[in-house]
Design a protein around this motif. Structure first.
Motif, PDB file in Angstrom:
ATOM      1  N   ALA A  13       7.346 -43.072 -11.312  1.00 49.58           N
ATOM      2  CA  ALA A  13       7.213 -41.819 -10.499  1.00 49.58           C
ATOM      3  C   ALA A  13       7.765 -42.360  -9.212  1.00 49.58           C
ATOM      4  O   ALA A  13       8.519 -41.387  -8.493  1.00 49.58           O
ATOM      5  CB  ALA A  13       6.001 -41.191 -10.630  1.00 49.58           C
ATOM      6  N   LEU A  14       7.178 -43.252  -8.440  1.00 43.85           N
ATOM      7  CA  LEU A  14       7.547 -43.633  -6.986  1.00 43.85           C
ATOM      8  C   LEU A  14       8.995 -43.659  -6.930  1.00 43.85           C
ATOM      9  O   LEU A  14       9.677 -43.651  -5.928  1.00 43.85           O
ATOM     10  CB  LEU A  14       6.827 -44.892  -6.648  1.00 43.85           C
ATOM     11  N   ALA A  15       9.685 -44.694  -7.718  1.00 47.65           N
ATOM     12  CA  ALA A  15      11.094 -44.980  -8.046  1.00 47.65           C
ATOM     13  C   ALA A  15      11.894 -43.666  -8.182  1.00 47.65           C
ATOM     14  O   ALA A  15      13.092 -43.513  -7.515  1.00 47.65           O
ATOM     15  CB  ALA A  15      11.538 -46.057  -9.093  1.00 47.65           C
ATOM     16  N   GLY A  16      11.528 -42.730  -9.049  1.00 55.30           N
ATOM     17  CA  GLY A  16      12.377 -41.633  -9.203  1.00 55.30           C
ATOM     18  C   GLY A  16      12.255 -41.033  -7.961  1.00 55.30           C
ATOM     19  O   GLY A  16      13.419 -40.095  -7.351  1.00 55.30           O
ATOM     20  N   ALA A  17      11.007 -40.780  -7.102  1.00 59.36           N
ATOM     21  CA  ALA A  17      11.093 -39.783  -5.906  1.00 59.36           C
ATOM     22  C   ALA A  17      11.659 -40.598  -4.823  1.00 59.36           C
ATOM     23  O   ALA A  17      12.568 -39.791  -4.086  1.00 59.36           O
ATOM     24  CB  ALA A  17       9.516 -39.846  -5.482  1.00 59.36           C
ATOM     25  N   ALA A  18      11.845 -41.957  -4.820  1.00 54.05           N
ATOM     26  CA  ALA A  18      12.666 -42.672  -3.934  1.00 54.05           C
ATOM     27  C   ALA A  18      14.098 -42.395  -3.994  1.00 54.05           C
ATOM     28  O   ALA A  18      14.977 -42.058  -2.933  1.00 54.05           O
ATOM     29  CB  ALA A  18      12.340 -43.952  -3.741  1.00 54.05           C
ATOM     30  N   CYS A  19      14.540 -42.208  -5.350  1.00 50.92           N
ATOM     31  CA  CYS A  19      16.154 -42.035  -5.761  1.00 50.92           C
ATOM     32  C   CYS A  19      16.311 -40.574  -5.247  1.00 50.92           C
ATOM     33  O   CYS A  19      17.491 -40.440  -4.864  1.00 50.92           O
ATOM     34  CB  CYS A  19      16.367 -42.338  -7.259  1.00 50.92           C
ATOM     35  N   PHE A  20      15.294 -39.587  -5.454  1.00 47.86           N
ATOM     36  CA  PHE A  20      15.758 -38.134  -5.212  1.00 47.86           C
ATOM     37  C   PHE A  20      15.735 -38.053  -3.677  1.00 47.86           C
ATOM     38  O   PHE A  20      16.908 -37.331  -3.130  1.00 47.86           O
ATOM     39  CB  PHE A  20      14.631 -37.242  -5.876  1.00 47.86           C
ATOM     40  N   VAL A  21      14.732 -38.638  -3.047  1.00 48.82           N
ATOM     41  CA  VAL A  21      14.736 -38.471  -1.459  1.00 48.82           C
ATOM     42  C   VAL A  21      16.006 -38.985  -0.939  1.00 48.82           C
ATOM     43  O   VAL A  21      16.529 -38.246   0.040  1.00 48.82           O
ATOM     44  CB  VAL A  21      13.388 -39.062  -0.876  1.00 48.82           C
ATOM     45  N   SER A  22      16.414 -40.168  -1.347  1.00 53.86           N
ATOM     46  CA  SER A  22      17.691 -40.870  -0.764  1.00 53.86           C
ATOM     47  C   SER A  22      18.851 -40.216  -1.303  1.00 53.86           C
ATOM     48  O   SER A  22      20.242 -40.386  -0.609  1.00 53.86           O
ATOM     49  CB  SER A  22      17.674 -42.238  -0.737  1.00 53.86           C
ATOM     50  N   GLY A  23      18.945 -39.683  -2.650  1.00 54.43           N
ATOM     51  CA  GLY A  23      20.179 -39.283  -3.181  1.00 54.43           C
ATOM     52  C   GLY A  23      20.339 -37.927  -2.509  1.00 54.43           C
ATOM     53  O   GLY A  23      21.821 -37.634  -2.482  1.00 54.43           O
ATOM     54  N   VAL A  24      19.525 -37.117  -2.276  1.00 58.36           N
ATOM     55  CA  VAL A  24      19.966 -35.678  -1.402  1.00 58.36           C
ATOM     56  C   VAL A  24      21.017 -35.738  -0.423  1.00 58.36           C
ATOM     57  O   VAL A  24      22.016 -35.271  -0.442  1.00 58.36           O
ATOM     58  CB  VAL A  24      18.711 -34.876  -1.443  1.00 58.36           C
ATOM     59  N   PRO A  25      20.769 -36.575   0.639  1.00 55.03           N
ATOM     60  CA  PRO A  25      21.635 -36.604   1.763  1.00 55.03           C
ATOM     61  C   PRO A  25      22.943 -37.128   1.259  1.00 55.03           C
ATOM     62  O   PRO A  25      23.995 -37.043   1.860  1.00 55.03           O
ATOM     63  CB  PRO A  25      20.762 -37.707   2.805  1.00 55.03           C
ATOM     64  N   LEU A  26      22.890 -38.324   0.227  1.00 56.77           N
ATOM     65  CA  LEU A  26      24.086 -39.054  -0.015  1.00 56.77           C
ATOM     66  C   LEU A  26      24.907 -37.964  -0.836  1.00 56.77           C
ATOM     67  O   LEU A  26      26.230 -37.846  -0.416  1.00 56.77           O
ATOM     68  CB  LEU A  26      23.751 -40.143  -0.824  1.00 56.77           C
ATOM     69  N   VAL A  27      24.488 -37.253  -1.527  1.00 61.34           N
ATOM     70  CA  VAL A  27      25.343 -36.192  -2.409  1.00 61.34           C
ATOM     71  C   VAL A  27      25.618 -35.002  -1.277  1.00 61.34           C
ATOM     72  O   VAL A  27      26.874 -34.710  -1.390  1.00 61.34           O
ATOM     73  CB  VAL A  27      24.349 -35.287  -3.447  1.00 61.34           C
ATOM     74  N   ALA A  28      24.887 -34.605  -0.499  1.00 68.62           N
ATOM     75  CA  ALA A  28      25.273 -33.774   0.556  1.00 68.62           C
ATOM     76  C   ALA A  28      26.638 -34.074   1.405  1.00 68.62           C
ATOM     77  O   ALA A  28      27.570 -33.387   1.700  1.00 68.62           O
ATOM     78  CB  ALA A  28      24.231 -33.273   1.493  1.00 68.62           C
ATOM     79  N   TYR A  29      26.433 -35.449   1.897  1.00 65.28           N
ATOM     80  CA  TYR A  29      27.592 -36.017   2.457  1.00 65.28           C
ATOM     81  C   TYR A  29      28.937 -36.004   1.730  1.00 65.28           C
ATOM     82  O   TYR A  29      29.805 -35.893   2.644  1.00 65.28           O
ATOM     83  CB  TYR A  29      26.863 -37.588   2.928  1.00 65.28           C
TER      84      TYR A  29
END
Length: 153
Positions: A13-29
């Motif tokens: 769960a923590l790894a999934g949350a970390a991937c989501f939180v870091s992935g949103v800005p990356l995808v937006a960029y």
């Protein structure tokens, strides 16, 4: 529930949350530039004196446009009708039916879409055929004797 399973679920769960939180800005960029709307600009189409009074002239243009990450040339042409010294109309060359290029036929005094037999009069109004709307009139101005047309990419 055993402690190993509980530990695994917490970690997942923590790894999934970390991937989501870091992935949103990356995808937006990465995706944001591709979603940006093109901006308009004034394009110089040359001296107004080159247009024949009472005639319709084809004027070509080329300018660079940014499309996502690419910078590419935008090429095309417009039609300019000059009636008298102060009566200038600039039309898009794109048919309002399916986007084909229209051509000016001097002998028929009409713009013709060769693809689907659309016809427009000298003022760009649709006269016959399938086009649902008139030719688009383009915003223009004259500065220092040059015709400038507002083009969107």
């Amino acid at each position: 529930m055993s402690s190993d399973r509980r530990t695994f679920l917490k970690t997942a769960a923590l790894a999934g949350a970390a991937c989501f939180v870091s992935g949103v800005p990356l995808v937006a960029y990465v995706i944001a530039p591709a979603l940006e709307k093109g901006t308009g600009r004034w394009v110089d189409l040359g001296p107004v004196g080159d247009l024949k009074p009472g005639g319709v002239g084809m004027l070509s243009y080329e300018f660079m446009v940014k499309d996502g990450w690419l910078v590419m040339p935008q090429r095309g042409f417009v039609w300019a009708a000059l009636d008298g010294a102060d009566q200038l109309r600039v039309f898009s060359s794109t048919c309002s039916h399916l986007g084909c290029n229209v051509i000016w036929r001097e002998d028929e005094s009409a713009f013709i879409c060769p693809c689907h037999t659309g016809r427009f009069d000298r003022d760009g109004r649709n006269v016959s055929g399938p086009p649902p709307k008139p030719l688009a009139r383009l915003e223009h101005k004259i500065e220092d004797g040059k015709l400038l047309v507002f083009m969107t990419a």
